[in-house]
Design a protein around this motif. Structure first.
Motif, PDB file in Angstrom:
ATOM      1  N   TRP B  34      19.024  52.016  12.717  1.00 44.57           N
ATOM      2  CA  TRP B  34      18.431  51.393  11.549  1.00 44.57           C
ATOM      3  C   TRP B  34      17.661  50.153  12.005  1.00 44.57           C
ATOM      4  O   TRP B  34      18.204  49.303  12.720  1.00 44.57           O
ATOM      5  N   TYR B  35      16.395  50.076  11.563  1.00 44.92           N
ATOM      6  CA  TYR B  35      15.551  48.922  11.829  1.00 44.92           C
ATOM      7  C   TYR B  35      15.088  48.336  10.496  1.00 44.92           C
ATOM      8  O   TYR B  35      15.003  49.031   9.494  1.00 44.92           O
ATOM      9  N   ARG B  36      14.711  47.081  10.550  1.00 44.00           N
ATOM     10  CA  ARG B  36      13.997  46.485   9.441  1.00 44.00           C
ATOM     11  C   ARG B  36      12.671  45.960   9.961  1.00 44.00           C
ATOM     12  O   ARG B  36      12.557  45.534  11.113  1.00 44.00           O
ATOM     13  N   GLN B  37      11.670  46.009   9.092  1.00 48.07           N
ATOM     14  CA  GLN B  37      10.355  45.526   9.492  1.00 48.07           C
ATOM     15  C   GLN B  37       9.851  44.529   8.472  1.00 48.07           C
ATOM     16  O   GLN B  37       9.755  44.830   7.276  1.00 48.07           O
ATOM     17  N   ASP B  38       9.519  43.361   8.978  1.00 54.58           N
ATOM     18  CA  ASP B  38       9.006  42.286   8.143  1.00 54.58           C
ATOM     19  C   ASP B  38       7.718  41.767   8.747  1.00 54.58           C
ATOM     20  O   ASP B  38       7.549  41.791   9.968  1.00 54.58           O
ATOM     21  N   PRO B  39       6.816  41.288   7.925  1.00 53.81           N
ATOM     22  CA  PRO B  39       5.556  40.749   8.441  1.00 53.81           C
ATOM     23  C   PRO B  39       5.795  39.684   9.505  1.00 53.81           C
ATOM     24  O   PRO B  39       6.608  38.786   9.322  1.00 53.81           O
ATOM     25  N   GLY B  40       5.124  39.836  10.640  1.00 53.22           N
ATOM     26  CA  GLY B  40       5.247  38.848  11.701  1.00 53.22           C
ATOM     27  C   GLY B  40       6.434  39.035  12.617  1.00 53.22           C
ATOM     28  O   GLY B  40       6.593  38.279  13.579  1.00 53.22           O
ATOM     29  N   HIS B  41       7.275  40.026  12.322  1.00 52.53           N
ATOM     30  CA  HIS B  41       8.476  40.230  13.145  1.00 52.53           C
ATOM     31  C   HIS B  41       8.537  41.591  13.810  1.00 52.53           C
ATOM     32  O   HIS B  41       9.493  41.884  14.511  1.00 52.53           O
ATOM     33  N   GLY B  42       7.586  42.430  13.602  1.00 49.60           N
ATOM     34  CA  GLY B  42       7.671  43.766  14.160  1.00 49.60           C
ATOM     35  C   GLY B  42       8.895  44.472  13.594  1.00 49.60           C
ATOM     36  O   GLY B  42       9.308  44.240  12.462  1.00 49.60           O
ATOM     37  N   LEU B  43       9.507  45.328  14.386  1.00 47.55           N
ATOM     38  CA  LEU B  43      10.726  46.006  13.970  1.00 47.55           C
ATOM     39  C   LEU B  43      11.910  45.385  14.690  1.00 47.55           C
ATOM     40  O   LEU B  43      11.849  45.142  15.894  1.00 47.55           O
ATOM     41  N   ARG B  44      12.969  45.187  13.974  1.00 47.89           N
ATOM     42  CA  ARG B  44      14.182  44.627  14.565  1.00 47.89           C
ATOM     43  C   ARG B  44      15.359  45.553  14.316  1.00 47.89           C
ATOM     44  O   ARG B  44      15.563  46.019  13.195  1.00 47.89           O
ATOM     45  N   LEU B  45      16.123  45.777  15.352  1.00 44.81           N
ATOM     46  CA  LEU B  45      17.246  46.705  15.274  1.00 44.81           C
ATOM     47  C   LEU B  45      18.421  46.079  14.538  1.00 44.81           C
ATOM     48  O   LEU B  45      18.857  44.977  14.868  1.00 44.81           O
ATOM     49  N   ILE B  46      18.938  46.797  13.555  1.00 50.46           N
ATOM     50  CA  ILE B  46      20.065  46.291  12.763  1.00 50.46           C
ATOM     51  C   ILE B  46      21.384  46.816  13.341  1.00 50.46           C
ATOM     52  O   ILE B  46      22.277  46.062  13.712  1.00 50.46           O
ATOM     53  N   HIS B  47      21.509  48.125  13.370  1.00 57.69           N
ATOM     54  CA  HIS B  47      22.672  48.802  13.929  1.00 57.69           C
ATOM     55  C   HIS B  47      22.206  50.122  14.530  1.00 57.69           C
ATOM     56  O   HIS B  47      21.166  50.641  14.149  1.00 57.69           O
ATOM     57  N   TYR B  48      23.013  50.650  15.415  1.00 51.42           N
ATOM     58  CA  TYR B  48      22.738  51.999  15.872  1.00 51.42           C
ATOM     59  C   TYR B  48      24.037  52.755  16.081  1.00 51.42           C
ATOM     60  O   TYR B  48      25.123  52.158  16.126  1.00 51.42           O
ATOM     61  N   SER B  49      23.918  54.054  16.189  1.00 52.53           N
ATOM     62  CA  SER B  49      25.076  54.921  16.350  1.00 52.53           C
ATOM     63  C   SER B  49      24.852  55.844  17.536  1.00 52.53           C
ATOM     64  O   SER B  49      23.766  56.394  17.708  1.00 52.53           O
ATOM     65  N   TYR B  50      25.898  55.999  18.337  1.00 60.05           N
ATOM     66  CA  TYR B  50      25.799  56.883  19.487  1.00 60.05           C
ATOM     67  C   TYR B  50      26.717  58.083  19.347  1.00 60.05           C
ATOM     68  O   TYR B  50      27.040  58.764  20.326  1.00 60.05           O
ATOM     69  N   GLY B  51      27.144  58.334  18.123  1.00 61.42           N
ATOM     70  CA  GLY B  51      27.954  59.507  17.842  1.00 61.42           C
ATOM     71  C   GLY B  51      28.685  59.313  16.528  1.00 61.42           C
ATOM     72  O   GLY B  51      28.679  58.220  15.945  1.00 61.42           O
ATOM     73  N   VAL B  52      29.324  60.378  16.059  1.00 58.22           N
ATOM     74  CA  VAL B  52      30.073  60.288  14.811  1.00 58.22           C
ATOM     75  C   VAL B  52      31.137  59.212  14.933  1.00 58.22           C
ATOM     76  O   VAL B  52      31.918  59.202  15.890  1.00 58.22           O
ATOM     77  N   LYS B  53      31.109  58.292  14.005  1.00 63.61           N
ATOM     78  CA  LYS B  53      32.050  57.165  13.916  1.00 63.61           C
ATOM     79  C   LYS B  53      31.889  56.155  15.044  1.00 63.61           C
ATOM     80  O   LYS B  53      32.721  55.237  15.167  1.00 63.61           O
ATOM     81  N   ASP B  54      30.848  56.297  15.853  1.00 70.54           N
ATOM     82  CA  ASP B  54      30.591  55.340  16.932  1.00 70.54           C
ATOM     83  C   ASP B  54      29.321  54.568  16.622  1.00 70.54           C
ATOM     84  O   ASP B  54      28.225  55.137  16.619  1.00 70.54           O
ATOM     85  N   THR B  55      29.493  53.267  16.376  1.00 66.71           N
ATOM     86  CA  THR B  55      28.330  52.449  16.036  1.00 66.71           C
ATOM     87  C   THR B  55      28.375  51.136  16.804  1.00 66.71           C
ATOM     88  O   THR B  55      29.424  50.735  17.312  1.00 66.71           O
ATOM     89  N   ASP B  56      27.235  50.466  16.854  1.00 66.28           N
ATOM     90  CA  ASP B  56      27.162  49.186  17.533  1.00 66.28           C
ATOM     91  C   ASP B  56      26.108  48.327  16.845  1.00 66.28           C
ATOM     92  O   ASP B  56      25.228  48.842  16.148  1.00 66.28           O
TER      93      ASP B  56
END
Lengths: 111, 116
Positions: B34-56
């Protein structure tokens, strides 16, 4: 993660070649260089990726000098539809996919 | 195009309300972001998942939580939305975290969230 610096914007005309240079002075040994393209109201799209020397695909070429402290994305013979924001990213496997998209370069292709 | 859908595509909500955004993929890729994109900030990573029930966490995870109970779905929740979370949210997927093998990230169409 290596930080990247690229121009904020560039203007070009249809049929010309567009070259966008990205600076990444602290690139690490395991880092790859990746470029994405983003059109308005769409998610980014992968264009090209490389580690050293030159990589070419049907869309673009990526030139990486021996010191790897910079890279140049080359878009041959651009058309109006190439107007987009282009992002340079540098990352390594150790960081997984925690890549950082900077502000990108806004390319405007004029008729 | 990779099979990624996001829902809703647009949402307006009020400060303090909970919001859940859904990302659904049909590619069976292991990694989701999941990323968010705001003017002047490009895309920034919020969270990611590397498998079922595995997130960082990513670089801007404060105020967000995620869940992944199935390979195909990755949910982003704003427990109590604030105006600073007004943004465009993009989901992405990738097959591998190895740059040499299918690292490419495929992005969804985005969700425009407005918090009043």
């Amino acid at each position: 993660l290596a930080k990247t610096t690229q121009p904020i914007s560039m203007d070009s005309y249809e049929g010309q070649e567009v070259n966008i240079t990205c600076s990444h002075n602290n690139i690490a040994t395991n880092d790859y260089i990746t470029w994405y393209q983003q059109f308005p109201s769409q998610g980014p799209r992968f264009i090209i990726q490389g580690y050293k020397t030159k990589v070419t695909n049907e869309v673009a070429s990526l030139f990486i000098p021996a010191d790897r402290k910079s890279s140049t994305l080359s878009l041959p013979r651009v058309s109006l539809s190439d107007t987009a924001v282009y992002y340079c990213l540098v990352g390594d496997m150790a960081a997984g996919n925690k890549l950082t998209f900077g502000g990108g370069t806004r390319v405007l292709v004029k008729p | 195009d990779a099979g990624i859908t996001q829902s809703p595509r647009h949402k307006v909500t009020e400060t303090g309300t909970p919001v859940t955004l859904r990302c659904h993929q049909t590619e069976n890729h292991r990694y989701m972001y999941w990323y968010r994109q705001d003017p002047g900030h490009g895309l920034r990573l919020i969270h990611y998942s590397y498998g079922v029930k595995d997130t960082d966490k990513g670089e801007v995870s404060d105020g967000y939580s995620v869940s992944r109970s199935k390979t195909e779905d990755f949910l982003l929740t704003l427990e109590s939305a604030t105006s600073s979370q007004t943004s465009v949210y993009f989901c992405a997927i990738s097959e591998s975290r190895d740059f040499r093998q299918g690292y490419e990230q495929f992005f969804g169409p985005g969700t425009r969230l407005t918090v009043l």
